[in-house]
Scaffold this active site. Structure first.
Site, PDB file in Angstrom:
ATOM      1  N   SER A 151       3.347  -1.876   6.312  1.00 42.38           N
ATOM      2  CA  SER A 151       2.431  -3.003   6.140  1.00 42.38           C
ATOM      3  C   SER A 151       2.243  -3.765   7.453  1.00 42.38           C
ATOM      4  O   SER A 151       1.791  -3.179   8.436  1.00 42.38           O
ATOM      5  CB  SER A 151       2.948  -3.906   5.018  1.00 42.38           C
TER       6      SER A 151
ATOM      7  N   ASP B  87      -3.879   1.155  -3.046  1.00 45.08           N
ATOM      8  CA  ASP B  87      -3.667   0.073  -2.078  1.00 45.08           C
ATOM      9  C   ASP B  87      -5.008  -0.362  -1.496  1.00 45.08           C
ATOM     10  O   ASP B  87      -5.778   0.476  -1.016  1.00 45.08           O
ATOM     11  CB  ASP B  87      -2.748   0.579  -0.963  1.00 45.08           C
TER      12      ASP B  87
END
Length: 326
Positions: free
Chosen positions: A169, A265
C-alpha cells in the site's frame, strides 16, 4: 479545556482525526507489540534498533532460526521493508506487521529490516521518504563491515548482492520513490538494489481510470488521505508516477520488480498501469505482474492464513529468492 483543543483540523473516517491544537487520534490500526526471540509459529527472532539518535529513526530486524550444523553460514537475501497505512497509521512495531514479517522471513529465508518511519500529519511528506532513504543507506553501509557500530545480524548473515525493497500500500508507494531516488543518485558503498516488490501500491491521480469511478466513498478517502499527509498535489509524481509530469520510469534503480494487486481493490488499476508503463519504458529490468481475484485491499493482512494469502506469501518468497546477477 481550551475550545481550540476540540476543533477538528481534518478527519478521514474511519482512519484518522486531527485537531487544530496538534493532537492526532488514529482510529484504526493494530496494537504495538514487542519483538520476540524465536516466534513459536515461525521460529523467527526479531529485535529493535535505533538508526539515528537525532531523528529517532528506528527499525525492527528479523532473522529466521538458523542451523548450527555448519560453521560457514550461507548468506541470506536482505529485505528492507516499508509498512503501509496511508503514511499516517500503523507501525513497524504493530501486531499485523510482526505477523507478516515473521511469516515472510520464514518462507523466504531472508534477513528483514522493517523501517519505523515518521508519520503524517505530525511529520508530513517528504519526511517518510527521507527516513526510508536514510534507513536504506544505513543498511548498505554494512556491506563492508567497517564500522565499530555495525549491526551483527546484517554483517554476519546478509548477502548485499541480493538487496531487495518491499512494501504494501503506502509502503509500496515508498518502494517506488526510494527506487527512483536510487536510480538518480545511486547508493553508498557501490551497492545496488536487486529487486523491489510492490503489493497493492497506493498510486492515485485526478483522472479516474478503469473502475475507479464505481465507489465515490473510496475515491474520497484516497483523495483526502494524500492531501492531508502531503504538500504535493494529487498528480505529483510521488503519488502518480504515470502522470504527465512524472519522470520516466526507466530511471528506476533496480533490476527486477514484482507488482501485486487484488481484484476488488480500488487501487488495482493503478497497479496494473504501473506495470504496463514500466514494461513499455526503456527500463532494462524485468517486471512481473500478479493479481489475486476476488480479494480486497491488504487482504493478506486481514486474512493472513487464507489460501489466497498463502499464494501471495509464496509468490513474494519466490521473488526474494531470485539469484543475484552481480
Amino acid at each position: 479545556m481550551d475550545s481550540t483543543s476540540q476543533e477538528i483540523a481534518f478527519e478521514i473516517l474511519p482512519v484518522i482525526r486531527a485537531y487544530k491544537d496538534g493532537r492526532v487520534e488514529r482510529l484504526i490500526g493494530s496494537e504495538i507489540v514487542p519483538p520476540s526471540l524465536e516466534d513459536p509459529e515461525s521460529g523467527v527472532s526479531s529485535k529493535d534498533i535505533t538508526i539515528s539518535q537525532n531523528s529517532g529513526l528506528s527499525a525492527r530486524l528479523y532473522l529466521l532460526k538458523l542451523s548450527n550444523s555448519s560453521s560457514d553460514q550461507e548468506k541470506l537475501p536482505i529485505l528492507v521493508y516499508f509498512h503501509g497505512g496511508g503514511f499516517c497509521i500503523e507501525s513497524a512495531f504493530s501486531l499485523v506487521h510482526q505477523r507478516y514479517l515473521n511469516k515472510l522471513v520464514e518462507k523466504a529465508k531472508v534477513v528483514a529490516v522493517s523501517v519505523e518511519y515518521r508519520k503524517a500529519p505530525e511529520y508530513p511528506l517528504p519526511i517518510a521518504y527521507d527516513d526510508c532513504w536514510d534507513a536504506l543507506q544505513w543498511v548498505v553501509s554494512h556491506s563492508h563491515g567497517q564500522s565499530g557500530f555495525d549491526e551483527p545480524w546484517l554483517t554476519k548473515y546478509a548477502d548485499f548482492n541480493r538487496l531487495f525493497l518491499g512494501g504494501d500500500s503506502a509502503g509500496a508507494n515508498i518502494v517506488h520513490n526510494i527506487a527512483m531516488r536510487a536510480g538518480e543518485h545511486g547508493l553508498n558503498q557501490s551497492s545496488k538494489i536487486l529487486g523491489a516488490y510492490l503489493v497493492h501500491p497506493y498510486f492515485w491521480g485526478s483522472n479516474r481510470i478503469g473502475s475507479e469511478d464505481s465507489n465515490p466513498y473510496q475515491q474520497d478517502i484516497l483523495d483526502r488521505i494524500w492531501v492531508n499527509v502531503s504538500p504535493y498535489g494529487i498528480d505529483d509524481p510521488k503519488i502518480n508516477p504515470m502522470g504527465p509530469n512524472a519522470p520516466c520510469l526507466s530511471q528506476l534503480g533496480c533490476t527486477r520488480v514484482l507488482v501485486t494487486v487484488a481484484g476488488n481493490d480500488p487501487l488495482k488499476n493503478r497497479g496494473r498501469l504501473y506495470y504496463d508503463e514500466l514494461k513499455k519504458s526503456e527500463w532494462e529490468g524485468e517486471v512481473e505482474f500478479f493479481e489475486v481475484e476476488g480479494e480486497g485491499h491488504a487482504f493478506h493482512f486481514i486474512n493472513s492464513d487464507s489460501e489466497n494469502a498463502e499464494t501471495v506469501f509464496k509468490r513474494l518468497a519466490s521473488f526474494l529468492n531470485l539469484p543475484s546477477r552481480i
